[in-house]
Write an enzyme that holds these catalytic residues in place. Structure first.
Site, PDB file in Angstrom:
ATOM      1  N   ILE A  35     -43.677 -17.976  -4.308  1.00 12.10           N
ATOM      2  CA  ILE A  35     -42.577 -18.217  -3.873  1.00 12.10           C
ATOM      3  C   ILE A  35     -42.451 -18.567  -2.502  1.00 12.10           C
ATOM      4  O   ILE A  35     -43.228 -17.790  -1.401  1.00 12.10           O
ATOM      5  CB  ILE A  35     -41.523 -17.190  -3.599  1.00 12.10           C
ATOM      6  N   PHE A  36     -42.254 -20.210  -1.816  1.00 20.27           N
ATOM      7  CA  PHE A  36     -41.745 -20.543  -0.851  1.00 20.27           C
ATOM      8  C   PHE A  36     -40.967 -20.510   0.072  1.00 20.27           C
ATOM      9  O   PHE A  36     -40.266 -20.511  -0.608  1.00 20.27           O
ATOM     10  CB  PHE A  36     -42.210 -22.455  -1.132  1.00 20.27           C
ATOM     11  N   GLY A  37     -41.351 -20.017   1.981  1.00 23.22           N
ATOM     12  CA  GLY A  37     -39.717 -19.455   2.109  1.00 23.22           C
ATOM     13  C   GLY A  37     -40.135 -20.437   3.818  1.00 23.22           C
ATOM     14  O   GLY A  37     -41.148 -20.824   4.533  1.00 23.22           O
ATOM     15  N   TYR A  38     -38.703 -21.529   3.622  1.00 28.39           N
ATOM     16  CA  TYR A  38     -38.504 -21.851   4.884  1.00 28.39           C
ATOM     17  C   TYR A  38     -37.725 -21.379   5.911  1.00 28.39           C
ATOM     18  O   TYR A  38     -37.352 -22.430   6.785  1.00 28.39           O
ATOM     19  CB  TYR A  38     -38.911 -23.706   4.432  1.00 28.39           C
ATOM     20  N   GLY A  39     -36.997 -20.814   6.024  1.00 27.68           N
ATOM     21  CA  GLY A  39     -36.015 -20.106   6.323  1.00 27.68           C
ATOM     22  C   GLY A  39     -36.244 -19.124   7.202  1.00 27.68           C
ATOM     23  O   GLY A  39     -36.895 -18.806   7.045  1.00 27.68           O
ATOM     24  N   SER A  40     -35.143 -18.069   6.591  1.00 29.52           N
ATOM     25  CA  SER A  40     -35.164 -16.926   6.743  1.00 29.52           C
ATOM     26  C   SER A  40     -36.011 -16.000   6.245  1.00 29.52           C
ATOM     27  O   SER A  40     -36.696 -15.136   6.469  1.00 29.52           O
ATOM     28  CB  SER A  40     -33.303 -16.220   6.970  1.00 29.52           C
ATOM     29  N   GLU A 115     -30.194 -15.938  -1.868  1.00 28.82           N
ATOM     30  CA  GLU A 115     -29.991 -17.134  -2.179  1.00 28.82           C
ATOM     31  C   GLU A 115     -28.979 -18.913  -2.612  1.00 28.82           C
ATOM     32  O   GLU A 115     -28.565 -19.928  -2.327  1.00 28.82           O
ATOM     33  CB  GLU A 115     -31.840 -18.398  -2.686  1.00 28.82           C
TER      34      GLU A 115
END
EC number: 4.3.2.7
Length: 222
Positions: A35-40, A115
């Site tokens: 799972i790619f996270g780019y914010g919080s 999300e």
């Protein structure tokens, strides 16, 4: 809890991946999902995972174009949080988390609320390049807010976005904290990680902050 110019050690641009109806699985483990996270998610995933790796995806740029009426804002004063914009020349840094076995369903159930239900994000398959092994990309799931969702705010001048961020707070904290934690994460990634959009908003906030409140109060926000 920042993106990339012509970085050494990074592969040549690859085409933007097409959306997938199924969740991408780790090729080495049929029970695993990245799972790619780019914010919080880069500093507060809040779900159990087996491994995490810092890296980037190509073909996307990060933008503060999504409205938030729960975590970092309210119905009357929506905050600004990030989404991914398809951009052939773009590169977005973040963190990929590997979930395995029971972690997969638990993480997806949690993220569906955080999300999708509360944030207005849809899922998309992306190609993730780990910072330490960019020649060994991974397929990952990313949550992306598109213009079709009701919370989408779209583009605005950096000064206007900064003003909105300074004014908003939600159940997860002040919108300014979100901005600064993301900026801190980008600094930890090193000089090869650049994000001109994020940097411009941070600069605008820095110029405006003394006008909003005294220094002691400003520090208390973060």
């Amino acid at each position: 809890m920042k993106q990339e110019s012509a970085a050494p050690n990074t592969p040549p641009p690859s085409p933007s991946p097409a959306p997938s109806a199924q969740h991408p699985r780790d090729d080495g483990d049929a029970q695993a999902l990245w799972i790619f996270g780019y914010g919080s998610l880069v500093w507060r995933p809040d779900f159990a995972y087996s491994a995490s790796r810092v890296g980037f995806v190509r073909g996307y740029s990060r933008r503060f174009w999504q409205g938030d009426t729960f975590h970092r804002g309210s119905d009357k004063m929506p905050g600004r949080v990030v989404t991914l914009l398809e951009d052939h020349e773009g590169c977005t840094w973040g963190v990929a988390y590997q979930v395995r076995g029971k972690q997969v369903s638990e993480a997806l159930k949690y993220l569906n609320v955080r999300e999708a239900v509360l944030g207005g994000y849809d899922t998309k398959e992306v190609t993730f390049y780990p910072q330490d092994t960019p020649d060994q990309p991974l397929k990952a799931l990313a949550y992306v807010a598109t213009p079709q969702n009701p919370g989408y705010l779209g583009p605005a001048p950096e000064e206007a976005i900064a003003t909105q961020i300074l004014a908003c707070r939600g159940f997860s904290g002040h919108n300014l904290e979100y901005l600064l934690r993301l900026a801190d994460f980008m600094q930890l990634c090193g000089p090869q990680a650049q994000d001109e959009h994020l940097a411009a908003i941070v600069d605008a906030v820095g110029n405006m902050l003394p006008c909003f409140c005294p220094t002691e109060q400003a520090l208390a926000l973060v």
